[in-house]
Design a protein around this motif. Sequence first.
Motif, PDB file in Angstrom:
ATOM      1  N   PRO A  81      -0.774  70.195  50.015  1.00 51.29           N
ATOM      2  CA  PRO A  81       0.461  70.971  50.208  1.00 51.29           C
ATOM      3  C   PRO A  81       1.297  71.085  48.937  1.00 51.29           C
ATOM      4  CG  PRO A  81       0.090  69.567  52.095  1.00 51.29           C
ATOM      5  CD  PRO A  81      -0.965  69.198  51.075  1.00 51.29           C
ATOM      6  N   GLY A  82       1.231  70.084  48.090  1.00 51.84           N
ATOM      7  CA  GLY A  82       1.971  70.132  46.832  1.00 51.84           C
ATOM      8  C   GLY A  82       1.466  71.174  45.859  1.00 51.84           C
ATOM      9  N   ASP A  83       0.299  71.754  46.131  1.00 58.48           N
ATOM     10  CA  ASP A  83      -0.239  72.822  45.287  1.00 58.48           C
ATOM     11  C   ASP A  83       0.362  74.175  45.645  1.00 58.48           C
ATOM     12  OD1 ASP A  83      -3.541  71.318  45.513  1.00 58.48           O
ATOM     13  OD2 ASP A  83      -1.993  71.043  43.977  1.00 58.48           O
ATOM     14  N   THR A  84       1.097  74.237  46.732  1.00 59.67           N
ATOM     15  CA  THR A  84       1.716  75.495  47.154  1.00 59.67           C
ATOM     16  C   THR A  84       2.611  76.045  46.062  1.00 59.67           C
ATOM     17  OG1 THR A  84       1.631  74.945  49.514  1.00 59.67           O
ATOM     18  CG2 THR A  84       3.330  76.511  48.821  1.00 59.67           C
ATOM     19  N   GLY A  85       2.460  77.329  45.766  1.00 56.94           N
ATOM     20  CA  GLY A  85       3.282  77.956  44.732  1.00 56.94           C
ATOM     21  C   GLY A  85       2.667  79.263  44.272  1.00 56.94           C
ATOM     22  N   LEU A  86       3.287  79.853  43.272  1.00 55.91           N
ATOM     23  CA  LEU A  86       2.808  81.109  42.699  1.00 55.91           C
ATOM     24  C   LEU A  86       2.081  80.794  41.397  1.00 55.91           C
ATOM     25  CD1 LEU A  86       2.835  84.256  42.755  1.00 55.91           C
ATOM     26  CD2 LEU A  86       4.955  84.139  41.431  1.00 55.91           C
ATOM     27  N   TYR A  87       0.837  81.218  41.293  1.00 54.31           N
ATOM     28  CA  TYR A  87       0.026  80.975  40.114  1.00 54.31           C
ATOM     29  C   TYR A  87      -0.115  82.275  39.333  1.00 54.31           C
ATOM     30  CZ  TYR A  87      -0.961  76.421  42.039  1.00 54.31           C
ATOM     31  OH  TYR A  87      -0.814  75.140  42.521  1.00 54.31           O
ATOM     32  N   LEU A  88       0.215  82.205  38.060  1.00 53.08           N
ATOM     33  CA  LEU A  88       0.214  83.387  37.204  1.00 53.08           C
ATOM     34  C   LEU A  88      -0.730  83.183  36.036  1.00 53.08           C
ATOM     35  CD1 LEU A  88       4.099  83.706  36.833  1.00 53.08           C
ATOM     36  CD2 LEU A  88       2.670  85.106  38.308  1.00 53.08           C
ATOM     37  N   CYS A  89      -1.464  84.224  35.696  1.00 53.43           N
ATOM     38  CA  CYS A  89      -2.194  84.194  34.442  1.00 53.43           C
ATOM     39  C   CYS A  89      -1.467  85.110  33.459  1.00 53.43           C
ATOM     40  CB  CYS A  89      -3.649  84.612  34.608  1.00 53.43           C
ATOM     41  SG  CYS A  89      -3.924  86.321  35.121  1.00 53.43           S
ATOM     42  N   ALA A  90      -1.602  84.810  32.191  1.00 52.10           N
ATOM     43  CA  ALA A  90      -0.961  85.614  31.154  1.00 52.10           C
ATOM     44  C   ALA A  90      -1.844  85.608  29.928  1.00 52.10           C
ATOM     45  CB  ALA A  90       0.423  85.063  30.818  1.00 52.10           C
ATOM     46  N   GLY A  91      -1.969  86.760  29.315  1.00 50.81           N
ATOM     47  CA  GLY A  91      -2.798  86.860  28.126  1.00 50.81           C
ATOM     48  C   GLY A  91      -2.099  87.649  27.057  1.00 50.81           C
ATOM     49  N   GLY A  92      -2.567  87.476  25.842  1.00 51.18           N
ATOM     50  CA  GLY A  92      -1.985  88.262  24.774  1.00 51.18           C
ATOM     51  C   GLY A  92      -2.166  87.594  23.438  1.00 51.18           C
ATOM     52  N   GLY A  93      -1.507  88.152  22.459  1.00 51.38           N
ATOM     53  CA  GLY A  93      -1.497  87.569  21.130  1.00 51.38           C
ATOM     54  C   GLY A  93      -0.328  86.627  21.014  1.00 51.38           C
ATOM     55  N   PHE A  94       0.157  86.407  19.827  1.00 50.22           N
ATOM     56  CA  PHE A  94       1.247  85.461  19.670  1.00 50.22           C
ATOM     57  C   PHE A  94       2.597  86.076  20.002  1.00 50.22           C
ATOM     58  CE2 PHE A  94       2.967  81.560  18.460  1.00 50.22           C
ATOM     59  CZ  PHE A  94       4.187  81.809  17.848  1.00 50.22           C
ATOM     60  N   ASN A  95       2.766  87.341  19.701  1.00 53.17           N
ATOM     61  CA  ASN A  95       4.084  87.961  19.847  1.00 53.17           C
ATOM     62  C   ASN A  95       4.314  88.646  21.179  1.00 53.17           C
ATOM     63  OD1 ASN A  95       5.163  87.286  17.326  1.00 53.17           O
ATOM     64  ND2 ASN A  95       3.951  88.886  16.349  1.00 53.17           N
ATOM     65  N   LYS A  96       3.313  88.765  22.003  1.00 49.66           N
ATOM     66  CA  LYS A  96       3.471  89.539  23.232  1.00 49.66           C
ATOM     67  C   LYS A  96       2.514  89.010  24.281  1.00 49.66           C
ATOM     68  CE  LYS A  96       3.747  94.391  24.585  1.00 49.66           C
ATOM     69  NZ  LYS A  96       3.643  95.779  24.074  1.00 49.66           N
ATOM     70  N   PHE A  97       3.007  88.828  25.497  1.00 45.72           N
ATOM     71  CA  PHE A  97       2.169  88.348  26.583  1.00 45.72           C
ATOM     72  C   PHE A  97       2.253  89.289  27.767  1.00 45.72           C
ATOM     73  CE2 PHE A  97       0.614  84.297  25.242  1.00 45.72           C
ATOM     74  CZ  PHE A  97       1.472  83.935  24.227  1.00 45.72           C
ATOM     75  N   TYR A  98       1.104  89.488  28.396  1.00 51.09           N
ATOM     76  CA  TYR A  98       1.034  90.268  29.617  1.00 51.09           C
ATOM     77  C   TYR A  98       0.757  89.310  30.759  1.00 51.09           C
ATOM     78  CZ  TYR A  98       0.395  94.119  26.349  1.00 51.09           C
ATOM     79  OH  TYR A  98       0.559  95.018  25.331  1.00 51.09           O
ATOM     80  N   PHE A  99       1.528  89.428  31.821  1.00 52.81           N
ATOM     81  CA  PHE A  99       1.348  88.572  32.989  1.00 52.81           C
ATOM     82  C   PHE A  99       0.621  89.328  34.090  1.00 52.81           C
ATOM     83  CE2 PHE A  99       3.645  84.526  32.743  1.00 52.81           C
ATOM     84  CZ  PHE A  99       4.280  84.661  31.523  1.00 52.81           C
ATOM     85  N   GLY A 100      -0.186  88.599  34.844  1.00 50.34           N
ATOM     86  CA  GLY A 100      -0.738  89.139  36.065  1.00 50.34           C
ATOM     87  C   GLY A 100       0.322  89.126  37.148  1.00 50.34           C
ATOM     88  N   SER A 101       0.013  89.756  38.255  1.00 50.95           N
ATOM     89  CA  SER A 101       0.997  89.861  39.339  1.00 50.95           C
ATOM     90  C   SER A 101       1.078  88.589  40.173  1.00 50.95           C
ATOM     91  CB  SER A 101       0.666  91.049  40.239  1.00 50.95           C
ATOM     92  OG  SER A 101      -0.677  90.980  40.648  1.00 50.95           O
ATOM     93  N   GLY A 102       0.172  87.668  39.952  1.00 50.01           N
ATOM     94  CA  GLY A 102       0.294  86.373  40.602  1.00 50.01           C
ATOM     95  C   GLY A 102      -0.502  86.225  41.887  1.00 50.01           C
ATOM     96  N   THR A 103      -0.825  84.989  42.202  1.00 52.38           N
ATOM     97  CA  THR A 103      -1.441  84.633  43.476  1.00 52.38           C
ATOM     98  C   THR A 103      -0.527  83.640  44.159  1.00 52.38           C
ATOM     99  OG1 THR A 103      -3.717  84.969  42.751  1.00 52.38           O
ATOM    100  CG2 THR A 103      -3.367  83.470  44.608  1.00 52.38           C
ATOM    101  N   LYS A 104      -0.069  84.020  45.348  1.00 53.26           N
ATOM    102  CA  LYS A 104       0.812  83.130  46.091  1.00 53.26           C
ATOM    103  C   LYS A 104      -0.048  82.270  46.998  1.00 53.26           C
ATOM    104  CE  LYS A 104       4.893  84.644  46.940  1.00 53.26           C
ATOM    105  NZ  LYS A 104       6.096  85.321  47.486  1.00 53.26           N
ATOM    106  N   LEU A 105      -0.051  80.969  46.707  1.00 50.91           N
ATOM    107  CA  LEU A 105      -0.878  80.017  47.442  1.00 50.91           C
ATOM    108  C   LEU A 105      -0.024  79.213  48.413  1.00 50.91           C
ATOM    109  CD1 LEU A 105      -3.535  78.399  47.919  1.00 50.91           C
ATOM    110  CD2 LEU A 105      -2.841  76.952  46.002  1.00 50.91           C
ATOM    111  N   ASN A 106      -0.488  79.126  49.644  1.00 52.50           N
ATOM    112  CA  ASN A 106       0.159  78.279  50.648  1.00 52.50           C
ATOM    113  C   ASN A 106      -0.887  77.321  51.194  1.00 52.50           C
ATOM    114  OD1 ASN A 106       2.033  77.271  52.535  1.00 52.50           O
ATOM    115  ND2 ASN A 106       1.295  78.688  54.098  1.00 52.50           N
ATOM    116  N   VAL A 107      -0.647  76.042  51.020  1.00 55.85           N
ATOM    117  CA  VAL A 107      -1.565  75.028  51.531  1.00 55.85           C
ATOM    118  C   VAL A 107      -0.900  74.349  52.713  1.00 55.85           C
ATOM    119  CG1 VAL A 107      -2.934  72.987  51.016  1.00 55.85           C
ATOM    120  CG2 VAL A 107      -2.477  74.679  49.216  1.00 55.85           C
ATOM    121  N   LYS A 108      -1.508  74.510  53.874  1.00 61.44           N
ATOM    122  CA  LYS A 108      -0.931  73.979  55.107  1.00 61.44           C
ATOM    123  C   LYS A 108      -1.436  72.569  55.363  1.00 61.44           C
ATOM    124  CE  LYS A 108      -2.521  77.702  56.992  1.00 61.44           C
ATOM    125  NZ  LYS A 108      -2.913  78.778  57.939  1.00 61.44           N
ATOM    126  N   PRO A 109      -0.518  71.678  55.764  1.00 65.65           N
ATOM    127  CA  PRO A 109      -0.955  70.291  56.016  1.00 65.65           C
ATOM    128  C   PRO A 109      -1.786  70.186  57.276  1.00 65.65           C
ATOM    129  CG  PRO A 109       1.430  70.543  56.353  1.00 65.65           C
ATOM    130  CD  PRO A 109       0.907  71.863  55.901  1.00 65.65           C
TER     131      PRO A 109
END
Lengths: 109, 115
Positions: A81-109
């Motif tokens: 359950p503690g893993d629940t949250g929004l996971y984002l990936c981001a890529g790019g060079g040093f001066n600019k990053f592009y983010f993905g739209s995210g995966t919302k994870l819900n772990v039910k006990p």
Amino acid sequence: TQLLEQSPQFLSIQEGENLTVYCNSSSVFSSLQWYRQEPGEGPVLLVTVVTGGEVKKLKRLTFQFGDARKDSSLHITAAQPGDTGLYLCAGGGFNKFYFGSGTKLNVKP
Amino acid sequence: EPEVTQTPSHQVTQMGQEVILRCVPISNHLYFYWYRQILGQKVEFLVSFYNNEISEKSEIFDDQFSVERPDGSNFTLKIRSTKLEDSAMYFCASRGGTSAYNEQFFGPGTRLTVL
């Protein structure tokens, strides 16, 4: 604009299950980061991958960078359950990053 | 543990007004960034800043936006004439070095609401 597509967008699983989140792009990135973001807070870095084919482990989390450096995956073993949250990936060079739209994870006990 | 701080946590303004969002990066960091996140959407890069100059900016960062490091500690984002669509969370980030492994540390964000 370099786009990062994450899948799935939403994931609801039971405690103890395994899961994989994907981050894909048609562009090559010099590095790719995975973040976790809690509601109302800024993203917090989990890992950076730089080399094609690189695999990194962070406890129950395994991150892999594709050989062509266009895609990455995050695998969680025995989710809690503690893993629940929004996971984002981001890529790019040093001066600019592009983010993905995210995966919302819900772990039910 | 050093952290990036941002003020205010929430700013409400009328359309057309100017706003200044403030950030205090980690003290020995030299590379600074602003991002925004419209509710329910992805985090979007706005601008990066180094050595008192903009390093790179996105197409979102038009003439209505400006950044400044007025002293040795603050890093500000100014929006000259706010629009309704500027309503978003604005995150500041700082970074200590040029290696790909140098982590970007994000602040807690400022929620901007334009009425």
